[in-house]
Design a protein around this motif. Sequence first.
Motif, PDB file in Angstrom:
ATOM      1  N   ARG A   7       0.828  -1.199   0.000  1.00 55.32           N
ATOM      2  CA  ARG A   7       0.000   0.000   0.000  1.00 55.32           C
ATOM      3  C   ARG A   7       0.865   1.251   0.000  1.00 55.32           C
ATOM      4  O   ARG A   7       0.604   2.193  -0.747  1.00 55.32           O
ATOM      5  CB  ARG A   7      -0.915  -0.008   1.225  1.00 55.32           C
ATOM      6  N   ALA A   8       1.905   1.273   0.833  1.00 50.50           N
ATOM      7  CA  ALA A   8       2.778   2.445   0.879  1.00 50.50           C
ATOM      8  C   ALA A   8       3.445   2.685  -0.466  1.00 50.50           C
ATOM      9  O   ALA A   8       3.560   3.829  -0.923  1.00 50.50           O
ATOM     10  CB  ALA A   8       3.838   2.266   1.976  1.00 50.50           C
ATOM     11  N   ASP A   9       3.871   1.605  -1.148  1.00 46.54           N
ATOM     12  CA  ASP A   9       4.529   1.749  -2.447  1.00 46.54           C
ATOM     13  C   ASP A   9       3.570   2.316  -3.477  1.00 46.54           C
ATOM     14  O   ASP A   9       3.913   3.236  -4.231  1.00 46.54           O
ATOM     15  CB  ASP A   9       5.053   0.388  -2.901  1.00 46.54           C
ATOM     16  N   ARG A  10       2.344   1.781  -3.536  1.00 46.25           N
ATOM     17  CA  ARG A  10       1.358   2.282  -4.498  1.00 46.25           C
ATOM     18  C   ARG A  10       1.002   3.727  -4.181  1.00 46.25           C
ATOM     19  O   ARG A  10       0.866   4.552  -5.086  1.00 46.25           O
ATOM     20  CB  ARG A  10       0.108   1.412  -4.466  1.00 46.25           C
ATOM     21  N   TYR A  11       0.843   4.053  -2.914  1.00 52.69           N
ATOM     22  CA  TYR A  11       0.487   5.414  -2.534  1.00 52.69           C
ATOM     23  C   TYR A  11       1.595   6.390  -2.918  1.00 52.69           C
ATOM     24  O   TYR A  11       1.332   7.499  -3.391  1.00 52.69           O
ATOM     25  CB  TYR A  11       0.215   5.492  -1.036  1.00 52.69           C
ATOM     26  N   GLU A  12       2.846   5.986  -2.715  1.00 48.41           N
ATOM     27  CA  GLU A  12       3.966   6.867  -3.079  1.00 48.41           C
ATOM     28  C   GLU A  12       3.995   7.114  -4.582  1.00 48.41           C
ATOM     29  O   GLU A  12       4.259   8.231  -5.036  1.00 48.41           O
ATOM     30  CB  GLU A  12       5.280   6.238  -2.617  1.00 48.41           C
ATOM     31  N   ARG A  13       3.717   6.087  -5.364  1.00 50.33           N
ATOM     32  CA  ARG A  13       3.724   6.245  -6.818  1.00 50.33           C
ATOM     33  C   ARG A  13       2.568   7.141  -7.264  1.00 50.33           C
ATOM     34  O   ARG A  13       2.735   8.008  -8.137  1.00 50.33           O
ATOM     35  CB  ARG A  13       3.638   4.878  -7.500  1.00 50.33           C
ATOM     36  N   PHE A  14       1.398   6.941  -6.700  1.00 50.02           N
ATOM     37  CA  PHE A  14       0.273   7.807  -7.037  1.00 50.02           C
ATOM     38  C   PHE A  14       0.567   9.255  -6.629  1.00 50.02           C
ATOM     39  O   PHE A  14       0.231  10.187  -7.365  1.00 50.02           O
ATOM     40  CB  PHE A  14      -0.995   7.322  -6.338  1.00 50.02           C
ATOM     41  N   ALA A  15       1.181   9.428  -5.465  1.00 46.36           N
ATOM     42  CA  ALA A  15       1.492  10.784  -5.007  1.00 46.36           C
ATOM     43  C   ALA A  15       2.480  11.462  -5.959  1.00 46.36           C
ATOM     44  O   ALA A  15       2.361  12.661  -6.245  1.00 46.36           O
ATOM     45  CB  ALA A  15       2.062  10.740  -3.590  1.00 46.36           C
ATOM     46  N   ALA A  16       3.457  10.699  -6.465  1.00 49.79           N
ATOM     47  CA  ALA A  16       4.431  11.271  -7.410  1.00 49.79           C
ATOM     48  C   ALA A  16       3.745  11.682  -8.707  1.00 49.79           C
ATOM     49  O   ALA A  16       4.010  12.766  -9.253  1.00 49.79           O
ATOM     50  CB  ALA A  16       5.542  10.254  -7.690  1.00 49.79           C
ATOM     51  N   VAL A  17       2.856  10.835  -9.215  1.00 49.89           N
ATOM     52  CA  VAL A  17       2.114  11.165 -10.436  1.00 49.89           C
ATOM     53  C   VAL A  17       1.244  12.391 -10.211  1.00 49.89           C
ATOM     54  O   VAL A  17       1.189  13.303 -11.050  1.00 49.89           O
ATOM     55  CB  VAL A  17       1.253   9.965 -10.880  1.00 49.89           C
ATOM     56  N   ASP A  18       0.564  12.446  -9.070  1.00 52.43           N
ATOM     57  CA  ASP A  18      -0.292  13.589  -8.748  1.00 52.43           C
ATOM     58  C   ASP A  18       0.512  14.879  -8.710  1.00 52.43           C
ATOM     59  O   ASP A  18       0.091  15.910  -9.248  1.00 52.43           O
ATOM     60  CB  ASP A  18      -0.973  13.341  -7.399  1.00 52.43           C
ATOM     61  N   ALA A  19       1.712  14.830  -8.101  1.00 50.34           N
ATOM     62  CA  ALA A  19       2.551  16.034  -8.013  1.00 50.34           C
ATOM     63  C   ALA A  19       2.993  16.499  -9.394  1.00 50.34           C
ATOM     64  O   ALA A  19       3.000  17.703  -9.694  1.00 50.34           O
ATOM     65  CB  ALA A  19       3.766  15.749  -7.128  1.00 50.34           C
TER      66      ALA A  19
END
Length: 797
Positions: free
Chosen positions: A452-464
Amino acid sequence: MMPPSDVLMSSLIETIEVDAALANRLAEMPADSQTLTLSLDAIANGGSTAGVLQHPSWARNPHLLTPLQSTGADDSEDELSETIEVSGSVGPVEGSSPAGGNLLSNDPIDGQSALASCEGFLPPRRIAMLSSDPTKADCVSLKDVEYRLIGTLGSGGTGIVYQAHQRAIDREVAIKVLRRELATDASSRGRFLAEARVIGALDHPNVIALHDLCIDDEGQLFYSMKRVDGASWDQQIDTLSLEKNLNILLRVADAIRYAHSRGLVHRDLKPENVMLGRFGEVLVADWGLALSKSSLTPSSAVPSTDSHHAIGGTPAYMAPELAAGDLFGITYATDIYLLGAILFRVVTGFPPHHGKSLLACIRAAANNKIEPIPENLGDTELELIQIAHKAMATEPLDRFTSVEELIEAIEGHRSHEASDRLVRRAKRRLAELDELDAVEDPNKEKGSSGLRADRYERFAAVDALLREAIEIWPDNRRAIDTLRSTQLEFARTATAQGDLDLALVLYESAGQSNSEAAARVRKQRDRRERVRESQAKYSTLFTHSPDAGLLIRWSDGVVMEANTACLELLGYEKEEVVGEKMTSLTIWACPMAREKFIDQLAREGQIDNFETQFVPKQTKLENPICDDHPVDRSEVKGLIDVLISSRTVQLAGEEMLLSTVRDISARKAAEHDLEYSRRRLRDLQRLAGLGSWSFTLQSQAIHWSEEAFRVTGRDVRRGSPNYNEFVASIHPDDRESLQIAIERSVTQGTSYQLKFRYRDDQGKYRKLFTRGNPVFDADDNVIEIYGILQHVAAGGG
């Protein structure tokens, strides 16, 4: 007779097409990117011809040649220009000279000197060609030579450019010299001087610097300028990236913006006329067709002499008004068109106008027929093409209002490109996330914290990345749409992970707060909140309660939660208890007691104050202890006496057993000590001849020792009296004081002592003395009154 001004306003294409021979010749020539010039100097000066057409590829004519295009001219030394007289509809003007004529004598030197006297201040300089043989030098003595020519850099229709050494300053320069065959032609000399003075007046880092304008001993014109170590832009344009070409174009545009501020229109902008130096220099050259805007006002019957009465340009890039040949219609918008045409060339790889022949190319320019763009252009290139098309609008009023506005449009595109780059990076990150899902270990728990942390970090990077792209370009639809789709995918992931609040925030950010998916998540969240509210009733048990607490799933006996007090009581770590089955935890001292507890709970659904003993982790119990067969506490150390109260409750749709455990070890120890003290006291009293008695409040029972029967004179066989019988045996005068003493001891917890008279079995009253204290439980409540009895000595008070 047509006035000269009307002739000057004749269309270039019309001028060509009225001459069948000339039109045929142009129709046989391939289209190119060289400058075509229609010189009208003869007409302006009262000549008899309609004009002189020049093209660098035509053979040399001894009188008029095309102006040199740049210091890095694209014309080889043998690609010279010829003068073609174009027939006109007007005859000689009175007092005019023949076309191509001049006012000088046939002696070139004398003619040049005469012309020079009318050309303003021109300082004399001496030039000599360097040679290994001094006898072949251009002058007899070299000591007064300012410029020494080293070699030829290029040549064109009007001049030759040499590399030279300037002795006075000891530097390498480029020198442009007017061809000797044009030295006596007033028109050529005028154009040459005008070009030099235009360049000299433009003090800008992107305009080639002119150092000196001079005349030699024979009246030959030349000027020295900065020598650029490089090549023209057209020789490199296809090898450079779009970004680098745009940088060059913006620097060219800045030079033209400066020229416009000085009232000049270049008229012949194209990559061939831009020099690129080895050290990043970008220099606009070939100002031979430049016009002063002040000379292009309709109030002037004929444009002033600094315009050279010429129309033309490069057909592949030419604006419609240039092809129309209307000098009064040429404005700053003409240069804006040419900059747009260069932008078109940068993006597509070819100039905007083309034809099977040079004549067809001129016609395309006159009709503003722009070549179709390639089908494989991306969105970024298409945006640049839109900018180019606006700059190349047929009507000048439809173009950008200024070079500044065109620059802003290109700069705006560059910010758009930066925004698009961020979108592309974001999409690559999303693709990586999809690949991660494809290779995900099927045995790995889907909701694991690491995944979950890995997916969330990737989504956060895309969002930024996408938010930064939108900040750079707020109208970037690709960024907006990608962000929305990413937020929806992120919302679905958050829902699967149970992060319902985050999912709803993402649905709202994506503008989907009223969607069916968001409604389902909202319903799921509300249901979870209701469960949390029901669980909150018991949260204090596990967080703040001083009593130990356990939450056990009834279906399988798994411990779901244990609070801090419970863990401290039993001496376990949380992970040793939570998630384990109660049957695997050896905390019951007596297994039979546990079975009895479960049976009672199953029957009644609840249980209160079930007394038993627990075995903490640090205590080693070799054999179970049954509550039905208690042992001496001194024999087993470390057991915990507890009271258990339990309820079955529904939490999150499951039946749970909620239990509180009270440690009563201290109370049991106190009771044990008290019982031990009582036994010792009774033994001592018996040895001292004192009778003891006690009164239990709950049962109202009175207990007498054997000595108490002797002291009171009551037969032991009668047993201890009850409370009412005891009070009835007290002398009536002493009953009230005894009852007051007992009541005060019960309510206030005070000790007591008093004398009273008691009737024995013989009916006689005996004088007795009693004193004692209340007995308290663990909660400081009086549960018993205890005391001693003894005779009052004769004569005692």
